[in-house]
Each structure stands twice: as C-alpha cells, then as structure tokens.
Design an enzyme around this catalytic site. Structure first.
Site, mmCIF file in Angstrom:
data_model
loop_
_atom_site.group_PDB
_atom_site.id
_atom_site.type_symbol
_atom_site.label_atom_id
_atom_site.label_comp_id
_atom_site.label_asym_id
_atom_site.label_seq_id
_atom_site.Cartn_x
_atom_site.Cartn_y
_atom_site.Cartn_z
ATOM 1 N N SER A 101 4.756 2.298 8.203
ATOM 2 C CA SER A 101 4.120 1.321 7.196
ATOM 3 C C SER A 101 5.364 0.966 6.499
ATOM 4 C CB SER A 101 3.005 1.974 6.345
ATOM 5 O OG SER A 101 1.738 2.299 6.994
ATOM 6 N N HIS A 147 0.992 -1.143 0.017
ATOM 7 C CA HIS A 147 0.012 0.060 -0.002
ATOM 8 C C HIS A 147 0.929 1.236 0.040
ATOM 9 C CE1 HIS A 147 0.357 0.118 4.404
ATOM 10 N NE2 HIS A 147 0.387 1.306 4.272
ATOM 11 N N ASP A 185 -0.551 -7.525 1.428
ATOM 12 C CA ASP A 185 0.043 -6.055 1.516
ATOM 13 C C ASP A 185 1.641 -6.168 1.496
ATOM 14 O OD1 ASP A 185 0.433 -3.330 1.749
ATOM 15 O OD2 ASP A 185 -0.258 -3.224 3.756
#
Length: 474
Positions: A207, A73, A121
């Site tokens: 992230s 992502h 992901d």
C-alpha cells in the site's frame, strides 16, 4: 474582428522565475544504480519506504525534492513518519547501506479522504528538508497538464515490499507488471485505476507504493506515476487491485507541493511573444462574431457568461476559429455566481468542444498561467484587418477599488482618435512574462463589458480554480 483596426490589450510584466510542466524537472533523468553488494537492482530511485518507530508499514513515491506521495489509509492515524529513500534491501544494516537517506516527514492527508470506503486515498509527506538528488535518489515524474490523463494507459508496473507468495513481507523491493481492468471489477471506482495480473498482485504492505506506466511526453518516453496502491482482494490473487488515480489529484498535489510557484495549465500552448501572439491562433468567435473566446486547451474555450442565453441549447452553439474552422459544442457552463443585474459579476463561462481539436499550426491554445502575479502595466497593440502589427500605446490600469467588482480589472479606453473601440465581450487581455527562459503571452482576462470610458474585464486568475475543477471533473 470585423473592424478595420482592432486592439489587443497586453500587460507587460517580466517574471524572472521559470518552472516546468513536470512537477519536478529532475525526474527526466532515469538511472539504474547498484546497491552495496554489487547486484543490479531494479530502477527504484523514486521508491520510499515508510516506518513508524522503526517498523516498516507502507511504500511511497518521491515526487519532489521535499515531498513523498503515498496512500492516505497508510498514515491516517499518524502526524509524522520516517521515510527511507534509496533503499532496496530493507534488511541491509545501516553501517553497510550508508547510501540510504532517512528523514522525518509531516503527514498531509487529502482533505476529503474517507477511510471507510477508501475514497480520495492519497496523502503527501513533507520531508524535514529538501533532498539532494543522487544516482540512487531521484523523483518519479508527474505531468501537471490538465489534459494528460490515465484513460489511455493500459499497462503498468507496481513496486513494493509487500507480502510474497510465501506470506512474508519482502526485504527486497519487488515489482509486478499489471494491465488495466474494467472499473466494474473494482468496488471503488471514483478517481481510481483498476488493474490486475494472472501472475500475481500487489499485497499487504505494498500500500502507498507507485503504479507506473511508460508515457511519451515532449517526444520522449519516460516513466510516469499514474497510481498509488490502495487495496485489493484479500487473497492477493491478482483478481483485481485498486489504485488511486494520481492524475485526478494533480491540482491538489501541485497546490500543496508548489504552493505559489507559477506553472501553465497546458504546456502545449504556443502564444510566444513577438511571434504567434500576433496571429492570435487561440482566438475563437461565437454567435456570428458577436462574442469572442479563447482556446485554453485543445478542447476547452473560455468566454463570457453573458454570451450564453438563459435557456440555451449547447448543441446549437458553434465555435469558429480564426481560420474559419467550425466546431460543435458538447456543453457550455456559466460560472455559478454569474449575475447580470444590478451589476455584471463573474462574467465567465467554459465551453467544452464536442471533439478535441487536432494539433496544427493554425489553432493553438493560449497559455493560461497558474499562480502568476497580477500585471501592473498595460499596452494597447494595434492591428490592421490583415493582422499587420501597427504599433502600441500604453493605457492606464485602474486600481482595484476603482473597479466595479473585486475579481475584475478596469482599463481606460485608449485614445478614440487613434484607436477604434475594442469592446467585443470575450476578447483576451494578456500579460507578457518570462517562463522557462522565454517570453510568452499569458491570458490574464477577458473583456466583460464597457462602462463609460472604462473597459471592464474578468480576471482569469480569480477563476482558475473553478476552471481547473470543471475540467478535472469532466
């Protein structure tokens, strides 16, 4: 084998390259380095900072001399990013922090990534050139063995430059210790790790960064990459965080990073050429010795699909080792494209034992090579009933177009005057190759059936992807 003599067909092919079961062997060295201002930094040689037009946006992990692992992502709308390696303090000016390596990288998203639900992901970044490792730049370890999972790992450390308790993105790399939480606490629980802490959490801009755990591998304690920071609760409260489980994707990672480099399914195989190979410690039998099989991990046996009746009950099947140990079966699965008529095709099956076989000197998996070249020369090895090695005789390998199916090999039967027939379905044919500086025995095929003067066996290499996929999903 009930006969006085039995044959073992062995391909003799010497392969000169050797590769480790770690994705990158250089990860074994763990070094704490000092940044320019002289203060000791946390051990972060593996950390990568991702930039788009000079703007920092996510973290990543150096896993190989030319690859960084991150969350899909983070990079789903990008074709290329800039990667900083060896960076600890992002505010350090370039003239001062000359040790920071800055490289462009191509984005490779997982083919099944679904951004709306953060499924799969995970993404790879291929650096523009190979990295020369230094004290402050070194990859984090990923263990490629299929039987190594994150299931029993409960303590982790997450790294990143994400938002702090003050709401600002941190300039200095930080870390936080986390514990595993029940998957029910996380919304997305497919191929993920759920973790959290009462003292803090990963947050925005963390992230893509690593979730690392300490793991004993080859008798040594080392840091292993278990997860990738994916997402968490909006308040970054520590209630929960979702991390992509790296072990669930290592087959995909290896297929991209290593491409065609040879490796082993299970590094704990011990079928050394000239030693344990002659004892065939991986050999299994089924249905009162009418069929054979080979132990490829401490819980999986490969055999022929023709051994399994149409409506079989897995709980009724027993697998017996060479030393008469009997094991119950959890399930048995035929290849989805197996056919018996009009011709036998895809004659291979995978059996999962009800329990893992404890490591011992009596039952050891055979080595299954991934991405190894097909053999071209075969020898027949002769044994007596007490496993005494009696000698060898070369046999001819039929060309592919002379065989019956593309994923089969055909071998002429040895001289019947000197050798008794060797046609037990499921028996192993293998190849001797060099791996990590030693000659080992690799399973190359299993006897499917005989037809006339030809022994037909299923080519294991053509079914490796099916085998590893089934193992990964169970």
């Amino acid at each position: 084998m009930c006969c006085w003599f039995s044959l073992l067909l062995v391909a003799v092919v010497i392969y000169q390259n050797a590769f480790a079961q770690l994705l990158d062997e250089n990860c074994k060295v763990k070094i704490t380095y000092r940044v320019a201002n002289g203060h000791t930094a946390i051990t972060s040689q593996f950390m990568a900072a991702l930039y788009n037009n000079s703007e920092f946006f996510c973290g990543g992990s150096l896993i190989h001399k030319q690859y960084v692992l991150t969350a899909a992502h983070c990079v789903r709308d990008l074709d290329e990013v800039t990667v900083h390696l060896g960076e600890n303090n992002r505010s350090c000016p370039i003239p001062v922090c000359k040790h920071v390596l800055r490289l462009n990288a191509k984005v490779i998203l997982h083919p099944n990534f679904h951004g709306n639900i953060f499924l799969n992901d995970i993404a790879l970044l291929r650096l523009e050139r190979e990295v020369i490792f230094e004290a402050h730049i070194r990859p984090i370890c990923i263990i490629l063995d299929e039987d190594v999972t994150s299931n029993n790992q409960n303590n982790f450390t997450a790294y990143g430059w994400g938002k702090t308790e003050h709401g600002n993105i941190s300039d200095v790399l930080s870390f936080i210790d986390l514990v595993r939480l029940p998957k029910s606490m996380c919304y997305q629980n497919i191929n993920t790790i759920c973790a959290g802490s009462t003292s803090g959490d990963t947050c925005e801009s963390d992230s893509g960064g690593p979730l690392i755990g300490n793991f004993v591998h080859r008798g040594k304690s080392r840091d292993i990459l278990f997860g990738i920071t994916s997402y968490g609760d909006a308040e970054c409260s520590g209630l929960f965080g979702v991390y992509t489980d790296v072990n669930a994707y290592k087959s995909w990672i290896a297929s991209v990073v290593l491409e065609s480099e040879p490796r082993l399914l299970n590094e704990y195989c011990k079928s050394d050429w000239g030693a344990k190979i002659f004892l065939r410690l991986w050999e299994m039998s089924l249905f009162e010795h009418k069929f054979a099989g080979a132990l490829i991990t401490n819980q999986f046996v490969v055999t022929v699909a023709s051994a399994l009746p149409d409506n079989f009950n897995a709980s009724k099947i027993k697998v017996e080792s060479k030393y008469l140990q009997v094991y119950d079966v959890d399930w048995a699965l035929k290849h989805p494209h197996f056919e018996q008529a009009p011709r036998i095709r895809n004659n291979i099956a995978l059996i999962r034992l009800a329990k893992m076989i404890p490591r011992s000197i009596f039952e050891i998996p055979i080595c299954l090579g991934l991405n190894f070249d097909s053999p071209t020369t075969w020898n027949a090895l002769l044994y007596s009933a007490n496993n005494r090695f009696l000698g060898s005789q070369q046999v001819n390998l039929k060309r592919i177009h002379d065989c019956f199916e593309p994923n089969e090999y055909c071998v002429e039967k040895p001289d019947k005057l000197n050798y008794l027939p060797y046609d037990t379905p499921g028996s192993v044919i293998g190849t001797s190759q060099m791996f990590k500086g030693r000659e080992i025995y690799l399973i190359a095929g299993i006897i499917s059936h005989t037809q006339g003067d030809v022994i037909v066996f299923t080519n294991i290499q053509d079914h490796v992807e099916w085998i590893t996929t089934i193992m990964k999903n169970t």
